[in-house]
Motif scaffolding. Structure first.
Motif, short mmCIF file in Angstrom:
data_model
loop_
_atom_site.label_atom_id
_atom_site.label_comp_id
_atom_site.label_asym_id
_atom_site.label_seq_id
_atom_site.Cartn_x
_atom_site.Cartn_y
_atom_site.Cartn_z
N UNK A 34 0.81 -1.23 0.00
CA UNK A 34 0.00 0.00 0.00
C UNK A 34 0.84 1.27 0.00
N UNK A 35 2.15 1.14 0.16
CA UNK A 35 3.04 2.30 0.24
C UNK A 35 3.83 2.43 -1.06
N UNK A 36 3.96 3.65 -1.57
CA UNK A 36 4.73 3.87 -2.80
C UNK A 36 6.19 3.44 -2.62
N UNK A 37 6.76 2.93 -3.70
CA UNK A 37 8.14 2.43 -3.66
C UNK A 37 9.13 3.52 -3.23
N UNK A 38 8.94 4.75 -3.70
CA UNK A 38 9.86 5.83 -3.36
C UNK A 38 9.80 6.15 -1.87
N UNK A 39 8.61 6.08 -1.29
CA UNK A 39 8.47 6.34 0.14
C UNK A 39 9.14 5.24 0.96
N UNK A 82 26.06 6.02 -3.79
CA UNK A 82 24.77 6.28 -3.13
C UNK A 82 23.65 6.44 -4.16
N UNK A 83 23.94 7.10 -5.27
CA UNK A 83 22.94 7.25 -6.33
C UNK A 83 22.60 5.89 -6.95
N UNK A 84 23.63 5.06 -7.15
CA UNK A 84 23.42 3.74 -7.75
C UNK A 84 22.61 2.83 -6.83
N UNK A 85 22.91 2.84 -5.53
CA UNK A 85 22.19 1.95 -4.61
C UNK A 85 20.75 2.42 -4.42
N UNK A 86 20.53 3.75 -4.41
CA UNK A 86 19.17 4.27 -4.28
C UNK A 86 18.33 3.87 -5.50
N UNK A 87 18.91 3.99 -6.70
CA UNK A 87 18.21 3.60 -7.92
C UNK A 87 17.91 2.10 -7.92
N UNK A 88 18.89 1.30 -7.48
CA UNK A 88 18.71 -0.15 -7.43
C UNK A 88 17.58 -0.53 -6.48
N UNK A 89 17.59 0.05 -5.29
CA UNK A 89 16.54 -0.24 -4.30
C UNK A 89 15.16 0.18 -4.82
N UNK A 90 15.10 1.35 -5.44
CA UNK A 90 13.81 1.86 -5.92
C UNK A 90 13.22 0.94 -6.99
N UNK A 91 14.03 0.56 -7.97
CA UNK A 91 13.54 -0.30 -9.05
C UNK A 91 13.16 -1.68 -8.50
N UNK A 92 13.94 -2.17 -7.55
CA UNK A 92 13.66 -3.49 -6.97
C UNK A 92 12.31 -3.49 -6.24
N UNK A 93 12.09 -2.49 -5.39
CA UNK A 93 10.82 -2.42 -4.64
C UNK A 93 9.65 -2.26 -5.60
N UNK A 94 9.82 -1.40 -6.60
CA UNK A 94 8.76 -1.21 -7.60
C UNK A 94 8.47 -2.52 -8.33
N UNK A 153 12.24 -7.25 -19.45
CA UNK A 153 13.68 -7.48 -19.53
C UNK A 153 14.46 -6.27 -19.03
N UNK A 154 13.91 -5.07 -19.25
CA UNK A 154 14.62 -3.86 -18.82
C UNK A 154 14.83 -3.85 -17.31
N UNK A 155 13.88 -4.44 -16.56
CA UNK A 155 14.00 -4.49 -15.10
C UNK A 155 15.25 -5.28 -14.72
N UNK A 156 15.39 -6.47 -15.33
CA UNK A 156 16.55 -7.32 -15.05
C UNK A 156 17.85 -6.61 -15.41
N UNK A 157 17.88 -5.98 -16.59
CA UNK A 157 19.12 -5.36 -17.06
C UNK A 157 19.48 -4.13 -16.24
N UNK A 158 18.48 -3.31 -15.88
CA UNK A 158 18.77 -2.12 -15.08
C UNK A 158 19.24 -2.51 -13.68
N UNK A 159 18.60 -3.52 -13.08
CA UNK A 159 19.03 -3.98 -11.76
C UNK A 159 20.46 -4.54 -11.83
#
Length: 306
Positions: A34-39, A82-94, A153-159
């Motif tokens: 119920x909570x947005x991935x970014x939050x 820090x930018x890379x890990x934040x992006x990785x976490x965000x895409x993973x949760x989404x 596939x983009x999810x796998x490649x970006x992660x």
């Protein structure tokens, strides 16, 4: 000998617990559907800072954080990581929220092989013929998946790209795993705090709200994100010092395997023929790579006869 064996077993237990933590991460984030991935990522970062500082304090390693941040080159490296890990976490949760756990797990299967390739390109690390073959087989698996699952596939490649790039930056940066994560979350603390303030005071777009305080379970899970972030990292970092690199390398594939099983058997994600072929080829490539690494390490440990 017995002391060494005991230490190795402790390291194995620590590594297994860490990998199980990471493997079951989709279940944790599904509870926060119920909570947005970014939050979620914002809370994960914000609550990790005090916990990691406490861990550094009790490990008597707080001074290392100050020393690291005084180094200009290291600060830039930590900013990048820090930018890379934040992006990785965000895409993973989404991805977990959008029922793409299989795609996420594939990304973490690909990333070790991509890291090997990055090591060759950017650090000049040598690659054996078997490792090149492993990378080629993995590329073939991704190509098969691209035929039927191009939309995910983009999810796998970006992660895979974000995690491998993160690993590359952390490899060249002279900083410990816990100290590094503390620096990274510290860098991200202010912008994500401002983001939550933005949500709290209703300045965000319609439909975006701050969920902390709405429900006790949600509150515990949001704050607990710091625990599921820090604890497995500390355990794995400790295990690395007690185990051989070949054993650690093999354990790296346990977490995405658990995620894969969770996606199929708990959340019923569709397993297509292209998924099956791709995962089989990836596992073959990982087996080839791991066997070659193990044999190379074993040969290096053999006493040289002059």
């Amino acid at each position: 000998m017995f002391a060494t064996l005991s230490t190795s077993r402790i390291g194995l237990i620590q590594a297994l617990i860490a990998c199980i933590f990471w493997g079951l991460m989709p279940v944790y984030f599904k509870l926060l559907q119920s909570v947005d991935a970014l939050e979620i990522v914002a809370h994960r970062i914000i609550w990790s800072v005090p916990l990691l500082l406490i861990i550094l304090y009790f490990r008597k390693n707080l001074a290392s954080l100050g020393v690291a941040l005084m180094d200009r080159k290291l600060r830039w490296a930590m900013l990048a990581s820090s930018c890379l890990i934040a992006a990785n976490w965000l895409i993973y949760v989404w991805a977990v929220h959008e029922d793409h756990i299989l795609a996420a797990s594939l990304g973490y299967f690909i990333s070790p092989l991509l890291s090997v390739l990055m090591g060759r390109i950017f650090l000049g690390e040598p690659l054996s013929g078997k490792k090149w073959m492993a990378i080629a087989i993995a590329a073939g698996g991704v190509s098969v998946l691209a035929v039927q699952a191009l939309d995910t596939l983009w999810i796998s490649l970006v992660l895979a790209m974000s995690w491998s790039s993160y690993a590359l930056v952390r490899k060249v940066a002279d900083i410990g795993p816990v100290t590094g994560l503390t620096a990274e979350t510290g860098i991200l603390f202010l912008p994500f705090t401002l983001f939550l303030i933005w949500l709290t005071f209703g300045m965000a777009p319609t439909g975006s709200t701050q969920h902390l305080g709405d429900d006790r379970l949600i509150d515990l899970l949001l704050v607990g994100g710091a625990v599921v972030t820090a604890i497995p990292l500390v355990l794995f970092a400790s295990a690395v010092k007690k185990m051989s690199l070949s054993a650690i390398g093999l354990l790296n594939y346990l977490a995405p395997t658990i995620q894969f099983l969770v996606g199929v058997f708990i959340y019923g994600e569709a397993m297509t023929l292209s998924h099956l072929i791709c995962f089989i080829l990836i596992w073959i490539s990982l087996a080839l790579y791991s066997t070659d690494s193990y044999l190379a390490g074993k040969a290096a440990r053999q006493p040289q006869i002059l």
